[in-house]
Design a protein around this motif. Structure first.
Motif, mmCIF file in Angstrom:
data_model
loop_
_atom_site.group_PDB
_atom_site.id
_atom_site.type_symbol
_atom_site.label_atom_id
_atom_site.label_comp_id
_atom_site.label_asym_id
_atom_site.label_seq_id
_atom_site.Cartn_x
_atom_site.Cartn_y
_atom_site.Cartn_z
ATOM 1 N N UNK A 182 0.862 -1.189 0.000
ATOM 2 C CA UNK A 182 0.000 0.000 0.000
ATOM 3 C C UNK A 182 0.893 1.231 0.000
ATOM 4 N N UNK A 183 0.264 2.399 0.000
ATOM 5 C CA UNK A 183 1.028 3.656 -0.141
ATOM 6 C C UNK A 183 1.203 4.408 1.167
ATOM 7 N N UNK A 184 0.879 3.774 2.292
ATOM 8 C CA UNK A 184 0.911 4.514 3.559
ATOM 9 C C UNK A 184 2.310 5.004 3.915
ATOM 10 N N UNK A 185 3.332 4.243 3.516
ATOM 11 C CA UNK A 185 4.703 4.616 3.883
ATOM 12 C C UNK A 185 5.416 5.388 2.785
ATOM 13 N N UNK A 186 4.722 5.691 1.694
ATOM 14 C CA UNK A 186 5.399 6.292 0.550
ATOM 15 C C UNK A 186 6.131 7.572 0.927
ATOM 16 N N UNK A 187 5.477 8.471 1.646
ATOM 17 C CA UNK A 187 6.114 9.744 1.979
ATOM 18 C C UNK A 187 7.363 9.521 2.841
ATOM 19 N N UNK A 188 7.286 8.549 3.757
ATOM 20 C CA UNK A 188 8.442 8.243 4.606
ATOM 21 C C UNK A 188 9.581 7.661 3.792
ATOM 22 N N UNK A 189 9.266 6.735 2.890
ATOM 23 C CA UNK A 189 10.295 6.105 2.062
ATOM 24 C C UNK A 189 10.954 7.142 1.161
ATOM 25 N N UNK A 190 10.161 8.042 0.590
ATOM 26 C CA UNK A 190 10.720 9.085 -0.267
ATOM 27 C C UNK A 190 11.617 10.033 0.526
ATOM 28 N N UNK A 191 11.201 10.353 1.734
ATOM 29 C CA UNK A 191 12.009 11.237 2.584
ATOM 30 C C UNK A 191 13.360 10.590 2.905
ATOM 31 N N UNK A 192 13.334 9.309 3.262
ATOM 32 C CA UNK A 192 14.588 8.599 3.554
ATOM 33 C C UNK A 192 15.459 8.488 2.306
ATOM 34 N N UNK A 193 14.822 8.240 1.174
ATOM 35 C CA UNK A 193 15.577 8.107 -0.067
ATOM 36 C C UNK A 193 16.225 9.426 -0.460
#
Length: 661
Positions: free
Chosen positions: A83-94
């Protein structure tokens, strides 16, 4: 997910870990957190792109210690983002990784690209069972650990919130050197059990604990949501309770748990938490909070069923775990057919972007670690995210030249899901100093496959697809006929890298010499009684020693070690060398994914730990990049040893044939 600051709160402020002897037991390892943590424990540099040989041997030492201490181990890896719930977190870490990626320091902390594969190679060598969750693996690991009577070993603060029956062992609190005592060996470790935390906050239970932890912030809940709630909490925690604990320990976690212990259930707690929130936002925030705590309260429980239905040899290596799983499955009153129906029902709930059930064979392959998560994420989200490594800011990302090797596979998936509309695959990678979504057109790819035909392709057809991904013809492949097939896949990847990157020969010689050093010059005083044609032999962890006099072998070895060792004393580094090494690794990694997608028509036994060493690659290129007569320099380096020089020349000619160099 990771709960910010909880690790320090539990381990240092509350001191809730208890020392004990780890032996004669079962352990489950969270694979993703373990292999990253193990690289740090080795004190190996990330700067040069990976010291895989040292990492591999350290990992082998861990599992050998488990064997000595009668510890049964099983490993669970993370799957895809479903799902997309962690997308913003993953993008921030990336993006943070991109910020680090153009820095050159021996203290840089960007885990090398091929750690996961090197770790899996250890599991295979040590006969350790392993499996992948379909999605994030934390809750699956918890359920499986409880079913298989395992201590859970990881480095992830989430595990402080789960109700683990045996308990949680943070990996860096294990001494991997066995200690002998009486008639047995053990590992010194420190253990956390949830009861010790609940006893510190009388009235708190495992459900309200999970809500308290989520309030402190994780990958699903950020501060903008919880800050108003914390103002409410801190205002209502009685001053008399505050004075009972030092200011040093009054963290968000303490306030959250101290406040939450007054509630018997999470419904009442959430109702009170939402009081300071605007009424128009309450429903949305409540839903986010309930989703965030769901995995803690009801961990996903599907991996245990794989013991009944799986043909995955990776999972079934340990008969002890197979029996424990079978004993549990016998208690749930389901036969194997019903279990398979349950698994199929779970798989059918995983939908593509256009709401089609993701093909079951892809999900089975993912669980068996026979397929990259990038393919599943492309089907579900139409994108995946590439992690930056040491690179050159002005150069294209290290992934740019590797991505075309996977595009035919991505095109097959996207066209299956929606043949009419979707024209692009979105791949996030570095552009200058920013993480950017880059669109790759897939409509014009001529070797895309009808996904429904994938499992019916012949061996020759599957091999042909992989050859096209690597821009290699059957005629090119036939030029390797005099070389053992274990080398072929790597040779194709190296040829693609050397050609498409338009490199100077010194880079190619650096990789070839790395291979020679690792496989043909393994440090030993013994050589085989009969000389072997080096390019006709198989490769394994026992290595294959070319017949060279011990004194000459030792002299060459000392030269190579000195060359590698000197780079650690440098004050400045040439990032372009590291960039090229990482380009090679991405090309290999994505080519390997394509090979997996087409059901592995190329089988190989040469793995990263056997010859990829970033510091040696860097040292060789830096030493010889200005040398005008490289063949003469190599003759001097290898003491005019004709056997080695012949191997080097044969490999160089095989790779450069018809590449235009």
């Amino acid at each position: 997910m990771g709960i910010r600051g909880l690790q320090t709160f539990i381990e240092e402020k509350l001191s809730l870990l208890n020392r004990f002897e780890l032996h004669n037991c079962n352990v489950l390892l969270d694979g993703n957190s373990i292999y990253h943590q193990m690289y740090k424990e080795c004190h190996l540099t990330c700067l040069f792109g990976g010291e895989y040989d040292k990492f591999y041997h350290y990992c082998k030492q861990l599992f050998e210690s488990f064997r000595i201490c009668d510890i049964n181990a099983i490993v669970v890896f993370d799957g895809a983002r479903l799902d997309s719930r962690k997308l913003s977190t993953v993008l921030e870490r990336s993006q943070r990784r991109v910020d680090y990626s153009t820095r050159t320091s021996v203290n840089i902390d960007l885990s090398p690209l091929l750690l996961r594969q090197a770790f899996i190679n250890v599991l295979d060598a040590m006969n350790i069972p392993y499996i992948s969750a379909l999605g994030e693996g934390d809750d699956e690991s918890v359920s499986l650990a409880n079913h298989l009577d395992c201590y859970l070993i990881a480095r992830d603060s989430d595990y402080y919130c789960y109700n683990l029956s045996k308990g949680y062992i943070p990996f860096d609190y294990i001494d991997i050197n066995p200690i002998e005592k009486d008639s047995y060996h053990y590992l010194s470790a420190q253990l956390f059990t949830i009861d010790t935390l609940l006893e510190s906050f009388v009235g708190l239970n495992s459900a309200t604990l999970s809500l308290a932890c989520c309030l402190c912030g994780n990958d699903y809940i950020n501060g903008s949501i919880t800050d108003p709630m914390f103002n409410h909490i801190m205002a209502h925690v009685a001053k008399s309770r505050v004075y009972k604990i030092s200011k040093y320990n009054r963290t968000k976690h303490w306030y959250a748990m101290e406040w939450m212990k007054q509630f018997d259930d999470i419904d009442t707690a959430i109702e009170n938490l939402l009081l300071p929130i605007d009424k128009t936002l309450r429903k949305k925030i409540e839903m986010k909070m309930r989703l965030a705590i769901q995995s803690y309260l009801n961990p996903t429980d599907t991996l245990i069923y794989r013991f009944a239905s799986s043909t995955n040899g990776n999972l079934l290596k340990n008969s002890h775990f197979v029996k424990l799983a079978r004993d549990y499955l016998d208690t749930i009153n389901m036969n194997d057919g019903q279990i398979q129906i349950q698994i199929d029902n779970d798989l059918s709930e995983i939908k593509s972007k256009h709401n089609q059930p993701v093909p079951k064979f892809l999900l089975h392959n993912l669980t068996d670690l026979q397929l990259s998560v990038t393919f599943i994420e492309m089907l579900i989200h139409r994108h995946f995210i590439c992690s930056a490594h040491i690179e050159i800011e002005q150069e294209p990302s290290i992934y740019v030249d590797a991505i075309p090797t996977m595009l035919p596979c991505l095109a097959s998936l996207i066209k299956w899901d929606n043949p009419e509309c979707d024209e692009y695959a979105i791949i996030y990678h570095r552009v200058l100093k920013q993480l950017k979504p880059v669109a790759y057109e897939i409509t014009e790819i001529d070797n895309a496959l009808d996904l429904n035909r994938l499992n019916s392709l012949s061996f020759i057809e599957r091999q042909d697809f992989v050859l096209k991904c690597l821009k290699t013809s059957l005629a090119d492949l036939q030029t390797y006929n005099h070389i053992h097939r274990d080398y072929h896949f790597w040779l194709m990847c190296i040829r693609y890298w050397y050609s498409i990157r338009n490199l100077a020969p010194v880079y190619l010689y650096a990789i070839i010499v790395s291979l020679i050093k690792s496989i043909h010059l393994f440090d030993t005083d013994h050589f085989q009684s009969e000389d072997i044609k080096p390019l006709s032999i198989s490769v394994d962890d026992n290595r294959n020693h070319t017949q060279i006099e011990p004194e000459i072998r030792r002299s060459i070895g000392l030269k190579l070690k000195a060359m590698s060792r000197k780079v650690f004393g440098l004050k400045k580094f040439d990032c372009s060398i590291i960039h090229e090494f990482n380009c090679l690794q991405t090309i290999y990694m994505f080519s390997m994914y394509a090979n997996e997608f087409f059901n592995r028509p190329f089988v190989y036994k040469i793995y990263p730990h056997q010859f990829l060493c970033g510091s040696f690659f860097y040292a060789f290129v830096e030493s010889y990049e200005t040398t005008r007569n490289l063949p003469a320099a190599l003759s001097s380096l290898f003491k005019n040893e004709s056997k080695i020089l012949t191997i080097i020349n044969d490999l160089f000619m095989a790779i450069t044939l018809d590449t235009g160099f």
